[in-house]
Scaffold this active site. Sequence first.
Site, mmCIF file in Angstrom:
data_model
loop_
_atom_site.group_PDB
_atom_site.id
_atom_site.type_symbol
_atom_site.label_atom_id
_atom_site.label_comp_id
_atom_site.label_asym_id
_atom_site.label_seq_id
_atom_site.Cartn_x
_atom_site.Cartn_y
_atom_site.Cartn_z
ATOM 1 N N HIS A 21 0.806 -1.226 0.000
ATOM 2 C CA HIS A 21 0.000 0.000 0.000
ATOM 3 C C HIS A 21 0.838 1.275 0.000
ATOM 4 O O HIS A 21 0.306 2.359 -0.242
ATOM 5 C CB HIS A 21 -0.892 0.037 1.244
ATOM 6 N N LYS A 22 2.128 1.183 0.296
ATOM 7 C CA LYS A 22 2.925 2.373 0.562
ATOM 8 C C LYS A 22 3.432 3.032 -0.720
ATOM 9 O O LYS A 22 3.459 2.428 -1.786
ATOM 10 C CB LYS A 22 4.116 2.021 1.464
#
Length: 395
Positions: A187-188
């Site tokens: 997700h980063k």
Amino acid sequence: MDIKVNFSGRAIRYTEDEIAVVVEAMRNADPLTQGHYMRQFESKFADYQGVAQGTCFTTMNGCSALELSAQLCMFNEGDEVVIPSHTFTASAYPYVKKGAKLVWADVDLHSRVVTAESIERVLTPRTRAVVVVHLYGYVADMPAIAALCKERGLILIEDAAQAIGAEIGGVKAGAFGDMAIFSFHSHKNLTTLGEGGMLYVRDAKLAAMVPTLRHNGHCGFDFERPDYWKPAMGNVDMPFIDGRMVQPNNYCLGEVECALGAKLLERIDEINDQKRSRALAFIDALKDFPELEFHREDSRRHNYHLLAARMTSGVDARDRFMRAMFNEKGVKCVVQYIPLDRYDYYRRLGMGEACCPNADTFFDTMISFPFQHWLTEEEFTYMLASTREVLAQIR
């Protein structure tokens, strides 16, 4: 329902150059862990952060970096750790596992991160450490928080899992504390094939222990061997902190992931700047709908890892908005980070008491929009138009 704009589990798409680096490492790395690419990534990361060489250590994910930070604290019975109630659970439970009691600090309603004031309100004589989470990609007021922790003699740990590249006063998130952790999860804004993390340790003596802690207690023998195979390839031992042995782990990150991470550092500022620009465009286009409150920050203090808002007209309006966005428009918004004191796990541990009204209010009315870096212009424009239409509809 046909989903037109999904809340993706993948933040970025890799460039051909990044893919080529991965392929090269797959072909040539020897070994496939604990090698050249690991050392390169750690060195480049330290340079990027503006911290000393030998203080940054790759880990298999952000949570394992948190585990190591908790281990290095060497808690005694009754020690407390102050942590935001509004964060992901991985920010918290490593400290429970290492023997600390968690005390919940409230967040600022607008910025959604802790402040020096909210931390100070819950300090006690038993407080040993403070964990500051730069949630959503926004850097908390670290100069004030660092000054408070120094004055009280507290260990300061930054959870910068979502805040790589964000900065305040020219200092990067994660460079203020005694320790800091980063996540390279899928997700980063910087992600190393799904998992990965980094631990920063300011103190040189503690930093020197990390490679042994991270890799099964492996270390060299303290005597010269006339034959390299006698008595073995290497020793296993563990350092002592305050007379107590620290136990080993296996938290290593592979060479392929490290090669990719080092390469991605070359464009993380570009990714962050692009996401910030798009976030501001979205926020500004909705300024005539004050019932949807965003956190607007036109500087590198915010990397807009996520694009979150609060429905000021209440939880019912929030639910109607999200229901219409999904059912009528096919835009999947989500709600994130239930206050940790509400979880069964922490309640069963006797840590279910908190006075965090801002965290409660924000969670009960929050909306997180799809905001992956690779969101197309067509999807972005559609989501914005849909947001305007649904807000007008539910007024």
